[in-house]
Motif scaffolding. Structure first.
Motif, PDB file in Angstrom:
ATOM      1  N   ASP A 202       0.840  -1.192   0.000  1.00 56.20           N
ATOM      2  CA  ASP A 202       0.000   0.000   0.000  1.00 56.20           C
ATOM      3  C   ASP A 202       0.880   1.248   0.000  1.00 56.20           C
ATOM      4  OD1 ASP A 202      -1.760   2.065   0.501  1.00 56.20           O
ATOM      5  OD2 ASP A 202      -2.700   1.157   2.256  1.00 56.20           O
ATOM      6  N   PRO A 203       0.951   1.969  -1.123  1.00 59.40           N
ATOM      7  CA  PRO A 203       1.825   3.152  -1.196  1.00 59.40           C
ATOM      8  C   PRO A 203       1.482   4.241  -0.197  1.00 59.40           C
ATOM      9  CG  PRO A 203       1.083   2.482  -3.381  1.00 59.40           C
ATOM     10  CD  PRO A 203       0.270   1.697  -2.402  1.00 59.40           C
ATOM     11  N   TYR A 204       0.273   4.199   0.374  1.00 57.41           N
ATOM     12  CA  TYR A 204      -0.175   5.270   1.258  1.00 57.41           C
ATOM     13  C   TYR A 204      -0.081   4.885   2.734  1.00 57.41           C
ATOM     14  CZ  TYR A 204      -2.005   6.509  -3.277  1.00 57.41           C
ATOM     15  OH  TYR A 204      -2.105   6.771  -4.621  1.00 57.41           O
ATOM     16  N   MET A 205       0.491   3.715   3.029  1.00 54.71           N
ATOM     17  CA  MET A 205       0.530   3.234   4.405  1.00 54.71           C
ATOM     18  C   MET A 205       1.514   4.039   5.246  1.00 54.71           C
ATOM     19  SD  MET A 205       1.299  -0.594   5.852  1.00 54.71           S
ATOM     20  CE  MET A 205      -0.327  -1.202   5.392  1.00 54.71           C
ATOM     21  N   ASP A 206       1.045   4.485   6.411  1.00 51.52           N
ATOM     22  CA  ASP A 206       1.916   5.155   7.363  1.00 51.52           C
ATOM     23  C   ASP A 206       2.764   4.121   8.096  1.00 51.52           C
ATOM     24  OD1 ASP A 206       0.852   7.654   6.740  1.00 51.52           O
ATOM     25  OD2 ASP A 206      -0.743   7.448   8.234  1.00 51.52           O
ATOM     26  N   ASN A 207       3.977   4.531   8.474  1.00 54.45           N
ATOM     27  CA  ASN A 207       4.842   3.679   9.291  1.00 54.45           C
ATOM     28  C   ASN A 207       4.971   2.280   8.697  1.00 54.45           C
ATOM     29  OD1 ASN A 207       6.465   2.969  11.464  1.00 54.45           O
ATOM     30  ND2 ASN A 207       4.744   2.395  12.774  1.00 54.45           N
ATOM     31  N   TRP A 208       5.206   2.206   7.367  1.00 53.43           N
ATOM     32  CA  TRP A 208       5.201   0.911   6.678  1.00 53.43           C
ATOM     33  C   TRP A 208       6.333  -0.007   7.140  1.00 53.43           C
ATOM     34  CZ3 TRP A 208       9.664   0.098   3.931  1.00 53.43           C
ATOM     35  CH2 TRP A 208      10.397   1.225   3.546  1.00 53.43           C
ATOM     36  N   GLN A 209       7.446   0.576   7.612  1.00 55.41           N
ATOM     37  CA  GLN A 209       8.541  -0.268   8.103  1.00 55.41           C
ATOM     38  C   GLN A 209       8.072  -1.161   9.250  1.00 55.41           C
ATOM     39  OE1 GLN A 209       8.574   3.047   7.757  1.00 55.41           O
ATOM     40  NE2 GLN A 209      10.495   3.790   6.869  1.00 55.41           N
ATOM     41  N   GLN A 210       7.354  -0.574  10.195  1.00 56.12           N
ATOM     42  CA  GLN A 210       6.832  -1.330  11.324  1.00 56.12           C
ATOM     43  C   GLN A 210       5.666  -2.215  10.914  1.00 56.12           C
ATOM     44  OE1 GLN A 210       7.760  -1.770  14.437  1.00 56.12           O
ATOM     45  NE2 GLN A 210       5.936  -2.905  15.108  1.00 56.12           N
ATOM     46  N   MET A 211       4.816  -1.710  10.036  1.00 59.67           N
ATOM     47  CA  MET A 211       3.620  -2.454   9.644  1.00 59.67           C
ATOM     48  C   MET A 211       3.960  -3.721   8.859  1.00 59.67           C
ATOM     49  SD  MET A 211       0.855  -1.001  10.824  1.00 59.67           S
ATOM     50  CE  MET A 211      -0.523  -1.377   9.749  1.00 59.67           C
ATOM     51  N   TYR A 212       4.984  -3.663   7.998  1.00 50.90           N
ATOM     52  CA  TYR A 212       5.335  -4.830   7.189  1.00 50.90           C
ATOM     53  C   TYR A 212       6.331  -5.767   7.880  1.00 50.90           C
ATOM     54  CZ  TYR A 212       3.257  -2.435   3.144  1.00 50.90           C
ATOM     55  OH  TYR A 212       2.397  -1.814   2.278  1.00 50.90           O
ATOM     56  N   TYR A 213       7.253  -5.190   8.634  1.00 48.60           N
ATOM     57  CA  TYR A 213       8.405  -5.982   9.097  1.00 48.60           C
ATOM     58  C   TYR A 213       8.521  -6.114  10.610  1.00 48.60           C
ATOM     59  CZ  TYR A 213       9.754  -5.196   4.250  1.00 48.60           C
ATOM     60  OH  TYR A 213       9.775  -5.153   2.877  1.00 48.60           O
ATOM     61  N   ARG A 214       7.872  -5.231  11.361  1.00 47.94           N
ATOM     62  CA  ARG A 214       7.889  -5.281  12.816  1.00 47.94           C
ATOM     63  C   ARG A 214       9.320  -5.366  13.355  1.00 47.94           C
ATOM     64  NH1 ARG A 214       3.331  -9.534  14.501  1.00 47.94           N
ATOM     65  NH2 ARG A 214       3.182  -8.322  16.431  1.00 47.94           N
ATOM     66  N   GLU A 215       9.595  -6.334  14.242  1.00 49.72           N
ATOM     67  CA  GLU A 215      10.905  -6.389  14.896  1.00 49.72           C
ATOM     68  C   GLU A 215      12.018  -6.886  13.986  1.00 49.72           C
ATOM     69  OE1 GLU A 215       8.947 -10.364  15.591  1.00 49.72           O
ATOM     70  OE2 GLU A 215       8.350  -8.254  15.603  1.00 49.72           O
ATOM     71  N   HIS A 216      11.702  -7.278  12.768  1.00 49.38           N
ATOM     72  CA  HIS A 216      12.725  -7.775  11.843  1.00 49.38           C
ATOM     73  C   HIS A 216      13.397  -6.667  11.039  1.00 49.38           C
ATOM     74  CE1 HIS A 216      10.526 -11.921  11.787  1.00 49.38           C
ATOM     75  NE2 HIS A 216      11.320 -11.775  12.833  1.00 49.38           N
ATOM     76  N   TRP A 217      12.932  -5.439  11.155  1.00 55.24           N
ATOM     77  CA  TRP A 217      13.409  -4.344  10.306  1.00 55.24           C
ATOM     78  C   TRP A 217      14.928  -4.140  10.414  1.00 55.24           C
ATOM     79  CZ3 TRP A 217      12.393  -1.626   6.210  1.00 55.24           C
ATOM     80  CH2 TRP A 217      12.989  -0.380   6.012  1.00 55.24           C
ATOM     81  N   ASP A 218      15.461  -4.082  11.628  1.00 61.22           N
ATOM     82  CA  ASP A 218      16.893  -3.818  11.795  1.00 61.22           C
ATOM     83  C   ASP A 218      17.742  -4.950  11.210  1.00 61.22           C
ATOM     84  OD1 ASP A 218      16.433  -1.393  13.028  1.00 61.22           O
ATOM     85  OD2 ASP A 218      16.536  -2.205  15.053  1.00 61.22           O
ATOM     86  N   ARG A 219      17.345  -6.191  11.442  1.00 59.49           N
ATOM     87  CA  ARG A 219      18.120  -7.309  10.898  1.00 59.49           C
ATOM     88  C   ARG A 219      18.057  -7.320   9.374  1.00 59.49           C
ATOM     89  NH1 ARG A 219      17.443 -13.892  11.903  1.00 59.49           N
ATOM     90  NH2 ARG A 219      19.212 -14.461  10.564  1.00 59.49           N
ATOM     91  N   LEU A 220      16.921  -7.014   8.806  1.00 56.60           N
ATOM     92  CA  LEU A 220      16.806  -6.965   7.352  1.00 56.60           C
ATOM     93  C   LEU A 220      17.710  -5.886   6.767  1.00 56.60           C
ATOM     94  CD1 LEU A 220      12.952  -7.477   7.042  1.00 56.60           C
ATOM     95  CD2 LEU A 220      14.707  -8.996   6.098  1.00 56.60           C
ATOM     96  N   ARG A 221      17.841  -4.757   7.442  1.00 57.95           N
ATOM     97  CA  ARG A 221      18.739  -3.707   6.968  1.00 57.95           C
ATOM     98  C   ARG A 221      20.201  -4.145   7.035  1.00 57.95           C
ATOM     99  NH1 ARG A 221      17.729   2.371   8.606  1.00 57.95           N
ATOM    100  NH2 ARG A 221      19.187   2.504   6.855  1.00 57.95           N
ATOM    101  N   GLU A 222      20.538  -4.879   8.066  1.00 54.35           N
ATOM    102  CA  GLU A 222      21.907  -5.392   8.164  1.00 54.35           C
ATOM    103  C   GLU A 222      22.218  -6.340   7.014  1.00 54.35           C
ATOM    104  OE1 GLU A 222      22.372  -7.211  11.966  1.00 54.35           O
ATOM    105  OE2 GLU A 222      21.530  -5.488  13.022  1.00 54.35           O
ATOM    106  N   ILE A 223      21.283  -7.223   6.699  1.00 56.41           N
ATOM    107  CA  ILE A 223      21.494  -8.169   5.597  1.00 56.41           C
ATOM    108  C   ILE A 223      21.519  -7.433   4.264  1.00 56.41           C
ATOM    109  CG2 ILE A 223      20.473 -10.165   4.409  1.00 56.41           C
ATOM    110  CD1 ILE A 223      19.367 -11.008   7.187  1.00 56.41           C
TER     111      ILE A 223
END
Length: 497
Positions: free
Chosen positions: A455-476
């Motif tokens: 959804d291109p209009y979703m607020d806070n999409w990093q948290q909404m799609y990935y939750r606690e995995h966001w930081d690890r995904l950025r590292e990879i």
């Protein structure tokens, strides 16, 4: 130093080494004109807007979003994919990766160069190992056709024109089979991936396991160009039924006054029975209109027919009585026909916007929103509410799929027909989602959104799609795409973009 800092430091060191090595030994590249000649000489295609095949190749699934690329490159071999990536990267040419063209946000295309997987169609089934190898250009209808007539099913999309890679890499749930066999991402044994510089690597539990983890739920196009996947397939033959033990239920109510009672009874059945029996799956569709309303429940039961009646009848006997109740045994290919999705045209004429709410439960306040009437507008727009039952579908806990705790994906589709109404229709869809989120807020029932309904209009999409995995995904991402070459809106950035 924290574990996060250690991993980040190692990621930077690894990416620096990669860049240093390629800076010394060079990358296999050619000029753009030579690249086009090589691609076409090996059976590939290069399409520009003046070419006959260009309009069909460029047209996206969602008619509300259409982008016309300057160049579409369709490699026919893995080596040519690698050469295209290394050449375009060396020339600093931005790209997008196109698979089934179902990106609801249109992120598989842009006005520049598009690398299209459509010619990579090889499919191999190993019946002995119960696996299937699928190249990136396949769509699910082609996979189901290959399995049709066998006793096997695969975790794929109910919409048969969806690409296999995009579906799987964002988790990939299936309302018929996921509760028995997990998500699409749970069923991948290995990936073959072309990286930004043209290197081809394998990602599995034993080879590049961090990349393997990220590709299973971290979204398509974020970490590389997936060339092929090896999936598990599942044999369904434990009874003497004509096509195995899997039963398909179609249950319909047409009296709108009954809908709330039906949903309450269904939610109670889910909570007391289905949550403890992973043979049961559901896909609920709600359509409310002053002229024609219906509540349709597609159910599935992965067990003997005798068990089905004893399990489902106590729920259905509570009323209200359905107008239609049928139970049949179908192959996966036949189910697609029954649900009507086999007849989806491509491209569709309708303009669409899909929203998604990953929900732990459904409260009375949320039911109020689900049972709202169709939008009152001066133009034609239809709203279909989909509620997909997913409790306990995450069989493999070691993936990037961020929603092992959810029970439902509430995913309404909004459909209209003219570009003049785009802004109003999208506002209607987003306003509906906001009302649902507000209704769920006191109980914190909604925890995210499904990436495959991006959804291109979703607020806070990093948290909404990935939750606690966001930081690890950025590292990879930092390790495998340190300069952020695979870039698109709502894509995962490296830590040093």
């Amino acid at each position: 130093m924290t574990s996060l800092s250690v991993r980040f430091g190692l990621a930077l060191l690894h990416s620096t080494l990669i860049l240093s090595i390629f800076g010394v030994i060079g990358i296999n590249t050619v000029s753009m004109s030579d690249l086009e000649s090589i691609i076409t000489s090996h059976g590939g295609q290069v399409l520009r807007i003046t070419d006959v095949g260009y309009p069909k190749a460029a047209t996206l699934w969602n008619a509300a979003i259409q982008v016309w690329p300057s160049l579409i490159i369709r490699p026919a071999t893995y080596d040519d994919v690698a050469l295209a990536l290394s050449t375009l990267y060396s020339l600093n040419v931005p790209i997008r990766i196109m698979g089934g063209r179902h990106s609801y946000g249109g992120y598989c295309s842009h006005r520049g160069v598009v690398l299209d997987s459509t010619l990579l169609k090889k499919l191999e089934i190993d019946w002995e190992s119960e696996t299937i190898t699928m190249q990136a250009g396949l769509i699910w209808s082609e996979v189901y056709a290959a399995l049709n007539g066998s006793e096997y099913a695969i975790i794929g999309g109910l919409c048969p024109t969806v690409g296999v890679v995009g579906y799987t890499s964002a988790g990939g749930y299936n309302s018929l089979y996921s509760r028995s066999y997990g998500l699409g991402s749970d069923n991948v044994l290995s990936f073959k991936v072309a990286t930004y510089n043209g290197t081809i690597v394998t990602a599995s539990s034993t080879s590049n396991p961090d990349l393997y983890w990220a590709l299973r739920g971290g979204g398509g196009g974020n970490f590389g160009y997936v060339l092929e996947m090896i999936h598990k397939i599942h044999r369904i033959n434990q009874t003497n039924l004509p096509t195995g033990q899997h039963s398909f239920l179609s249950i319909t109510w047409s009296n709108r006054n009954d809908f709330r009672a039906v949903l309450r009874n269904w939610l109670k059945f889910v909570d007391e029975v289905a949550n403890f029996d992973t043979r049961i799956g559901f896909d609920v569709i709600i359509f409310t209109n002053s002229e024609n309303s219906f509540l349709l429940i597609y159910g599935s039961f992965n067990g003997p027919h005798a068990d089905l009646e004893s399990i489902f009848q106590p729920w259905l006997s509570k009323g209200p009585k359905p107008d239609i109740y049928t139970v049949k045994n179908f192959t996966q290919f036949e189910v697609i026909t029954v649900t009507g999705t086999a007849n989806y045209p491509f491209p569709v004429k309708e303009r669409q916007h899909i929203v998604s709410a990953m929900a732990i439960n459904i409260t009375e306040a949320m039911l109020d929103v689900l049972l709202e009437s169709q939008p009152n507008t001066t133009f034609q727009i239809s709203q279909y509410i989909g509620v997909i039952y997913l409790h306990d579908t995450n069989k493999d806990k070691n993936t990037a799929w961020a929603f092992p705790d959810i029970t439902f994906d509430i995913a309404p589709g909004f459909v209209w027909y003219t570009s003049e109404d785009d802004s109003t229709a999208i506002n209607i869809a987003e306003s509906w989602l906001k009302r649902l989120m507000n209704a769920a807020a006191p109980t914190e029932s909604i925890v995210g959104g499904y990436l495959n309904y991006i959804d291109p209009y979703m607020d806070n999409w990093q948290q909404m799609y990935y939750r606690e995995h966001w930081d690890r995904l950025r590292e990879i991402k930092t390790v495998w795409d340190p300069t952020w070459y695979f870039r698109f809106p709502q894509g995962i950035p490296p830590n040093n973009p």
